[in-house]
Design a protein around this motif. Structure first.
Motif, PDB file in Angstrom:
ATOM      1  N   ALA A   1      30.848 -16.210  16.645  1.00 22.62           N
ATOM      2  CA  ALA A   1      31.172 -15.797  15.168  1.00 22.62           C
ATOM      3  C   ALA A   1      30.532 -16.202  14.377  1.00 22.62           C
ATOM      4  O   ALA A   1      30.198 -17.536  14.486  1.00 22.62           O
ATOM      5  CB  ALA A   1      32.429 -15.695  14.926  1.00 22.62           C
ATOM      6  N   ARG A   2      29.292 -16.031  13.240  1.00 19.18           N
ATOM      7  CA  ARG A   2      28.663 -16.076  11.952  1.00 19.18           C
ATOM      8  C   ARG A   2      29.203 -15.054  10.779  1.00 19.18           C
ATOM      9  O   ARG A   2      29.888 -14.280  10.925  1.00 19.18           O
ATOM     10  CB  ARG A   2      27.550 -15.911  12.570  1.00 19.18           C
ATOM     11  N   ILE A   3      28.867 -16.197  10.268  1.00 18.08           N
ATOM     12  CA  ILE A   3      29.588 -15.434   8.304  1.00 18.08           C
ATOM     13  C   ILE A   3      28.513 -15.594   7.859  1.00 18.08           C
ATOM     14  O   ILE A   3      27.811 -17.107   7.772  1.00 18.08           O
ATOM     15  CB  ILE A   3      30.743 -15.900   8.429  1.00 18.08           C
ATOM     16  N   ASN A   4      28.586 -14.962   6.524  1.00 19.17           N
ATOM     17  CA  ASN A   4      27.185 -15.421   5.501  1.00 19.17           C
ATOM     18  C   ASN A   4      28.112 -14.576   4.480  1.00 19.17           C
ATOM     19  O   ASN A   4      29.433 -14.322   4.388  1.00 19.17           O
ATOM     20  CB  ASN A   4      26.519 -15.389   5.830  1.00 19.17           C
ATOM     21  N   SER A   5      28.306 -15.511   2.986  1.00 15.77           N
ATOM     22  CA  SER A   5      28.226 -14.878   1.541  1.00 15.77           C
ATOM     23  C   SER A   5      26.995 -14.386   1.326  1.00 15.77           C
ATOM     24  O   SER A   5      26.130 -15.396   1.241  1.00 15.77           O
ATOM     25  CB  SER A   5      28.948 -15.533   1.043  1.00 15.77           C
ATOM     26  N   ILE A   6      26.920 -13.152   1.209  1.00 17.87           N
ATOM     27  CA  ILE A   6      25.715 -12.614   0.584  1.00 17.87           C
ATOM     28  C   ILE A   6      25.794 -12.892  -1.330  1.00 17.87           C
ATOM     29  O   ILE A   6      25.106 -11.507  -2.196  1.00 17.87           O
ATOM     30  CB  ILE A   6      24.961 -11.312   0.501  1.00 17.87           C
ATOM     31  N   GLY A   7      27.005 -12.759  -2.179  1.00 19.67           N
ATOM     32  CA  GLY A   7      26.520 -13.032  -3.533  1.00 19.67           C
ATOM     33  C   GLY A   7      27.438 -12.180  -3.439  1.00 19.67           C
ATOM     34  O   GLY A   7      27.920 -10.563  -3.561  1.00 19.67           O
ATOM     35  N   CYS A   8      27.843 -12.085  -5.384  1.00 23.23           N
ATOM     36  CA  CYS A   8      28.713 -11.170  -5.842  1.00 23.23           C
ATOM     37  C   CYS A   8      27.489 -10.699  -6.999  1.00 23.23           C
ATOM     38  O   CYS A   8      27.054 -10.675  -7.198  1.00 23.23           O
ATOM     39  CB  CYS A   8      29.689 -11.225  -6.644  1.00 23.23           C
TER      40      CYS A   8
ATOM     41  N   HIS B   1      21.227 -16.255   7.251  1.00 26.20           N
ATOM     42  CA  HIS B   1      20.238 -15.645   7.430  1.00 26.20           C
ATOM     43  C   HIS B   1      20.859 -14.333   8.067  1.00 26.20           C
ATOM     44  O   HIS B   1      20.406 -13.095   7.802  1.00 26.20           O
ATOM     45  CB  HIS B   1      18.978 -15.731   8.572  1.00 26.20           C
ATOM     46  N   LEU B   2      22.094 -14.454   8.553  1.00 28.99           N
ATOM     47  CA  LEU B   2      22.845 -12.923   8.043  1.00 28.99           C
ATOM     48  C   LEU B   2      22.870 -12.364   7.292  1.00 28.99           C
ATOM     49  O   LEU B   2      23.487 -12.517   6.032  1.00 28.99           O
ATOM     50  CB  LEU B   2      24.123 -13.633   9.053  1.00 28.99           C
ATOM     51  N   VAL B   3      22.609 -11.195   6.666  1.00 26.67           N
ATOM     52  CA  VAL B   3      22.194  -9.757   6.431  1.00 26.67           C
ATOM     53  C   VAL B   3      23.195  -8.739   6.956  1.00 26.67           C
ATOM     54  O   VAL B   3      22.413  -8.654   7.884  1.00 26.67           O
ATOM     55  CB  VAL B   3      21.642  -9.610   4.914  1.00 26.67           C
TER      56      VAL B   3
ATOM     57  N   THR C   1      31.888 -11.115   1.082  1.00 31.33           N
ATOM     58  CA  THR C   1      31.364 -12.313   3.124  1.00 31.33           C
ATOM     59  C   THR C   1      30.869 -10.554   3.973  1.00 31.33           C
ATOM     60  O   THR C   1      30.581  -9.469   3.481  1.00 31.33           O
ATOM     61  CB  THR C   1      32.611 -12.042   3.374  1.00 31.33           C
ATOM     62  N   VAL C   2      29.909 -10.981   4.992  1.00 27.78           N
ATOM     63  CA  VAL C   2      29.483 -10.825   6.559  1.00 27.78           C
ATOM     64  C   VAL C   2      29.965 -11.276   7.217  1.00 27.78           C
ATOM     65  O   VAL C   2      29.787 -12.783   6.936  1.00 27.78           O
ATOM     66  CB  VAL C   2      27.516 -10.122   5.413  1.00 27.78           C
TER      67      VAL C   2
ATOM     68  N   GLY D   1      32.038  -6.731   6.669  1.00 26.54           N
ATOM     69  CA  GLY D   1      32.293  -7.789   5.995  1.00 26.54           C
ATOM     70  C   GLY D   1      32.947  -7.091   4.116  1.00 26.54           C
ATOM     71  O   GLY D   1      33.762  -5.839   4.751  1.00 26.54           O
ATOM     72  N   ARG D   2      32.901  -7.388   3.978  1.00 22.74           N
ATOM     73  CA  ARG D   2      33.313  -7.219   2.591  1.00 22.74           C
ATOM     74  C   ARG D   2      32.828  -5.922   1.435  1.00 22.74           C
ATOM     75  O   ARG D   2      31.711  -6.061   1.739  1.00 22.74           O
ATOM     76  CB  ARG D   2      33.917  -8.009   1.490  1.00 22.74           C
TER      77      ARG D   2
END
Length: 419
Positions: free
Chosen positions: A163-170, A254-256, A265-266, A284-285
């Motif tokens: 499982a990988r997760i990232n946040s690409i911000g808001c 690097h997750l997008v 969240t992605v 994601g969100r």
RNA sequence: GUGGAUGUAGCUCAGUUGGUUAGAGCACCAGGUUGUGGCCCUGGGGGUCGGGGGUUCAAGUCCCCUCAUUCACCCCA
């Protein structure tokens, strides 16, 4: 094979037994598991007005050329759904779910269509299970959908998912990050592949998951440094909640995701056995996607899971029910009697069938051995005395039973065998 | 969309430098056992060799096109 005749269209296939049953078993497993969380099933149409999917993002390949889009006889512009989220969002708006008690939990299970070059495990029609949680911007919501998906994978028997997760911000913090990426890659524009030249203008975040320029991205700015306090707290809480539940999850800077509607969240979950098929599920969100479809602004988070991929990655098939099947064999001239007996047995709840080809007893028992656990033999000497022979195909034992006691006898026998 | 590999029986596959009626294993059917499956033995059915065109006295085999599958790219729900 027969090229003169018809075959399944490219990238599509017939799902035969027992895989067809595996699909059903997975559906049952997924829906009942989701129900424990309170998700109700929604079945949206397979075809939607094309506009529903246009907001997925202008730079997405799904939108650009990998769709089944057509104009029907009435002039309507329609598209076979390529994914579930947009269609569920459309339904959410259409049925006024924003006015319903929040949160709203919906899940779906069904075919999705995407016109890409077929490969093993990649079909133009594939099945997706997904869940969408509307009305909460809490990290608890993000964690819930991820735990729902991870729990299903776990229950299906697949261990150690990655499982990988990232946040690409808001909207607050992403513009600055986006700008930083543009500056970074612009300075190295001569090193970018052709696709990335385009991405630089249209969707700079996607430069991060380019498989060609992997060396470059290592030095690219990390989104972590740009997160606002809310985004930082959010992703931290989500990761904590997943780990607290006993799952491993790592942040991948690097997750997008391929779809443009995500905020914060992605996540993506894969498994080593899948190899190139990459993702088991992802999501994601997507706060405000509903507003993009001319509905109210509602926070939401969800995932989509490829069922064929999940099944192919399982170390063992889902358990098949071992139903006791009764085969009614007949002696010469008793075909009709056997047929009627099978009919009666079915009416009484047994899985039973009889020979339709008037074959020899030997041939009938051979078939029975393949597909039944019990053979009932009718006809001959016993018939006049009101008896039939019941043969246990597993034990190779048999005894004669009174015809009107057969159902009781079989019921008892099956019960004993299962105990 | 790009490049490579492959396509022979229901399935898995053999088919020598082109050369008679195209084979095997498994599966299927029948018989051996005129009322008994799984093992064994014997026999049998089933193929326009993916499709089309070409070269040749002769093509499963060589050439071209096409369709499909598959692998690597691309991309990914």
């Amino acid at each position: 094979m027969a090229a003169e005749g018809f075959q399944t269209a490219r990238g599509t296939r017939d799902v035969l037994w027992p895989e067809s049953w595996q699909m059903e078993a997975m559906r049952d497993l997924a829906l009942s598991w989701a129900a424990r969380f309170g998700y109700t099933l929604i079945e949206t149409p397979i075809v939607e007005k094309s506009g529903v999917f246009l907001r997925l993002g202008e730079t997405t390949d799904i939108v650009q050329h990998e769709r089944y889009r057509f104009v029907d006889a009435g002039g309507e512009d329609l598209t076979l759904r390529p994914e579930g989220t947009a269609a569920v969002a459309r339904a959410f708006i259409q049925h006024g779910f924003a006015e319903a008690p929040q949160p709203v939990r919906l899940c779906y299970f069904g075919p999705m269509f995407r016109r890409e070059r077929p490969e093993a495990g990649r079909y133009r029609q594939h099945t997706q299970f997904g869940a969408e949680l509307y009305g909460s911007d809490s990290p608890l919501a993000d964690a819930e959908v991820i735990l729902l998906a991870l729990g299903l994978v776990d229950m299906a028997g697949l261990k150690q998912p990655e499982a990988r997760i990232n946040s690409i911000g808001c909207q607050v913090c992403r513009p600055a990050y986006r700008q930083a990426l543009i500056e970074f890659f612009s300075q190295r524009q001569d090193q970018l592949c052709a696709d990335c030249q385009v991405r630089l203008r249209q969707n700079p975040l996607r430069l991060l998951d380019c498989k060609v320029d992997v060396a470059l991205r290592e030095d690219a700015p990390d989104v972590q440094a740009f997160w606002c306090d809310d985004c930082r707290n959010h992703i931290t809480a989500v990761i904590d909640l997943i780990r607290e539940a006993g799952y491993r999850i790592e942040r991948d800077r690097h997750l997008v995701r391929g779809l443009d509607y995500y905020t914060r969240t992605v996540f993506e979950v894969g498994h080593p056995t899948l190899g190139r098929q990459v993702a088991l599920f992802g999501g994601g969100r997507y706060d405000g996607l509903t507003a993009g479809l001319n509905g109210p602004w509602v926070p939401a988070v969800g995932f989509g899971m490829g069922i064929e991929r999940l099944l192919s990655a399982l170390p063992a098939p889902l358990p098949m029910p071992v139903a006791a099947r009764v085969y009614v064999a007949h002696l010469p001239h008793f075909e009709r009697e056997g047929y009627r007996l099978a009919r009666d047995l079915r009416a009484q709840g047994f899985a039973a069938d009889s020979d339709l080809l008037d074959r020899s007893l030997k041939a009938q028992l051979k078939e029975a051995g393949r597909r039944a656990t019990i053979a009932v033999i009718v006809g001959g000497r016993e018939w006049a005395d009101g008896l039939v022979t019941v043969r246990d195909l597993g034990r190779a034992e048999q005894e004669t039973v009174e015809r009107d006691q057969l159902a009781n006898y079989l019921r008892q026998k099956i019960q004993e065998d299962q105990a």
